[in-house]
Design a protein around this motif. Structure first.
Motif, PDB file in Angstrom:
ATOM      1  N   TRP A 171       0.854  -1.183   0.000  1.00  0.00           N
ATOM      2  CA  TRP A 171       0.000   0.000   0.000  1.00  0.00           C
ATOM      3  C   TRP A 171       0.891   1.235   0.000  1.00  0.00           C
ATOM      4  O   TRP A 171       1.873   1.289   0.742  1.00  0.00           O
ATOM      5  CB  TRP A 171      -0.881   0.036   1.246  1.00  0.00           C
ATOM      6  N   GLY A 172       0.542   2.233  -0.782  1.00  0.00           N
ATOM      7  CA  GLY A 172       1.266   3.493  -0.794  1.00  0.00           C
ATOM      8  C   GLY A 172       0.921   4.317   0.438  1.00  0.00           C
ATOM      9  O   GLY A 172       0.060   3.938   1.236  1.00  0.00           O
ATOM     10  N   PRO A 173       1.579   5.477   0.602  1.00  0.00           N
ATOM     11  CA  PRO A 173       1.319   6.334   1.760  1.00  0.00           C
ATOM     12  C   PRO A 173      -0.173   6.671   1.889  1.00  0.00           C
ATOM     13  O   PRO A 173      -0.791   7.136   0.935  1.00  0.00           O
ATOM     14  CB  PRO A 173       2.141   7.598   1.469  1.00  0.00           C
ATOM     15  N   GLY A 174      -0.752   6.369   3.042  1.00  0.00           N
ATOM     16  CA  GLY A 174      -2.144   6.698   3.326  1.00  0.00           C
ATOM     17  C   GLY A 174      -3.172   5.749   2.733  1.00  0.00           C
ATOM     18  O   GLY A 174      -4.348   5.785   3.102  1.00  0.00           O
ATOM     19  N   GLN A 175      -2.766   4.867   1.815  1.00  0.00           N
ATOM     20  CA  GLN A 175      -3.719   3.980   1.147  1.00  0.00           C
ATOM     21  C   GLN A 175      -4.359   2.981   2.114  1.00  0.00           C
ATOM     22  O   GLN A 175      -5.572   2.783   2.094  1.00  0.00           O
ATOM     23  CB  GLN A 175      -3.017   3.244   0.004  1.00  0.00           C
ATOM     24  N   LEU A 176      -3.559   2.359   2.965  1.00  0.00           N
ATOM     25  CA  LEU A 176      -4.113   1.401   3.916  1.00  0.00           C
ATOM     26  C   LEU A 176      -5.043   2.119   4.899  1.00  0.00           C
ATOM     27  O   LEU A 176      -6.118   1.607   5.233  1.00  0.00           O
ATOM     28  CB  LEU A 176      -3.004   0.662   4.668  1.00  0.00           C
ATOM     29  N   GLU A 177      -4.663   3.291   5.345  1.00  0.00           N
ATOM     30  CA  GLU A 177      -5.509   4.043   6.281  1.00  0.00           C
ATOM     31  C   GLU A 177      -6.874   4.337   5.660  1.00  0.00           C
ATOM     32  O   GLU A 177      -7.907   4.252   6.339  1.00  0.00           O
ATOM     33  CB  GLU A 177      -4.820   5.353   6.698  1.00  0.00           C
ATOM     34  N   GLU A 178      -6.901   4.647   4.350  1.00  0.00           N
ATOM     35  CA  GLU A 178      -8.175   4.862   3.660  1.00  0.00           C
ATOM     36  C   GLU A 178      -9.008   3.588   3.647  1.00  0.00           C
ATOM     37  O   GLU A 178     -10.219   3.623   3.890  1.00  0.00           O
ATOM     38  CB  GLU A 178      -7.935   5.335   2.221  1.00  0.00           C
ATOM     39  N   GLU A 179      -8.360   2.453   3.385  1.00  0.00           N
ATOM     40  CA  GLU A 179      -9.079   1.178   3.368  1.00  0.00           C
ATOM     41  C   GLU A 179      -9.615   0.847   4.765  1.00  0.00           C
ATOM     42  O   GLU A 179     -10.717   0.309   4.898  1.00  0.00           O
ATOM     43  CB  GLU A 179      -8.178   0.058   2.855  1.00  0.00           C
ATOM     44  N   LEU A 180      -8.838   1.169   5.795  1.00  0.00           N
ATOM     45  CA  LEU A 180      -9.309   0.945   7.169  1.00  0.00           C
ATOM     46  C   LEU A 180     -10.513   1.831   7.472  1.00  0.00           C
ATOM     47  O   LEU A 180     -11.498   1.372   8.053  1.00  0.00           O
ATOM     48  CB  LEU A 180      -8.182   1.208   8.176  1.00  0.00           C
ATOM     49  N   ASP A 181     -10.450   3.093   7.054  1.00  0.00           N
ATOM     50  CA  ASP A 181     -11.573   4.011   7.249  1.00  0.00           C
ATOM     51  C   ASP A 181     -12.819   3.546   6.501  1.00  0.00           C
ATOM     52  O   ASP A 181     -13.938   3.762   6.957  1.00  0.00           O
ATOM     53  CB  ASP A 181     -11.214   5.432   6.794  1.00  0.00           C
TER      54      ASP A 181
END
Length: 195
Positions: free
Chosen positions: A138-148
């Motif tokens: 995952w690129g920067p911030g991509q996983l956090e978006e998926e978690l959200d």
């Protein structure tokens, strides 16, 4: 940019809402997670390819089943070795060392194995070894978006997750051991339309 709290060493468990075929009902161990992005391996996707077919020298050290696992959709032509090194050898004992040569700690007793090193260098130290083709990234911030978006549950890993003798059942097993409403998700049917 807000600071990212590291999830390295934790498990991402796909929610039933995650329909991407690369990750449906997967359990991903995060090997690295920071502001630069995230990298992990899918623990429950064994392939029919034997470890001996691609890394003959490591075949005898690979745990059951002795097959290569599909670690994710990125760089399927590369291999990662993930091993559990018991207690004192992992540097968890009174000496608190760095672990055996050719092994880099990821979390607790779980670490990455240098597959270019001679297997005999690590043979006496390894508790279990699993080989993965490819990884999840995952690129920067991509996983956090998926978690959200609710794509993943984040739970604690256990050393036995890496070497589960029944990897196909790992998704349900990890959910079932949670002490929350997540345990009920383990009963979610494979195809809700047949319910």
């Amino acid at each position: 940019m807000t600071e990212v709290s590291s999830l390295t060493g934790r498990l991402l468990v796909a929610t039933p809402a995650l329909t991407d075929p690369n990750f449906t009902r997967t359990v991903v161990l995060l090997l690295d997670h920071d502001e630069e992005g995230s990298l992990g391996v899918v623990l429950n996707r064994p392939t029919p390819v034997g470890v001996g077919d691609v890394l003959r020298d490591w075949a005898d050290l690979a745990g059951d089943p002795g097959v290569v696992f599909q670690g994710g959709p990125v760089s399927l032509d590369s291999a990662l070795g993930l091993a559990v090194v018991p207690g004192d050898q992992a540097g968890d004992g009174p000496g608190g060392g760095a672990g055996p040569l050719g092994w880099r700690r990821v979390h607790g007793a779980i670490g990455l194995v240098d597959l270019d090193a001679p297997p005999e260098l690590l043979a006496a130290e390894l508790g279990t070894l699993r080989i993965f083709a490819g990884y999840a990234g995952w690129g920067p911030g991509q996983l956090e978006e998926e978690l959200d978006d609710g794509a993943w549950y984040v739970v604690e890993s256990e050393p036995g997750d890496v070497s589960s003798p029944a990897p196909e059942g790992l998704w349900r097993a990890v959910l079932r051991r949670q002490r929350s409403e997540l345990a009920m998700v383990a009963t979610y049917p494979d195809d809700p339309s047949l319910n």
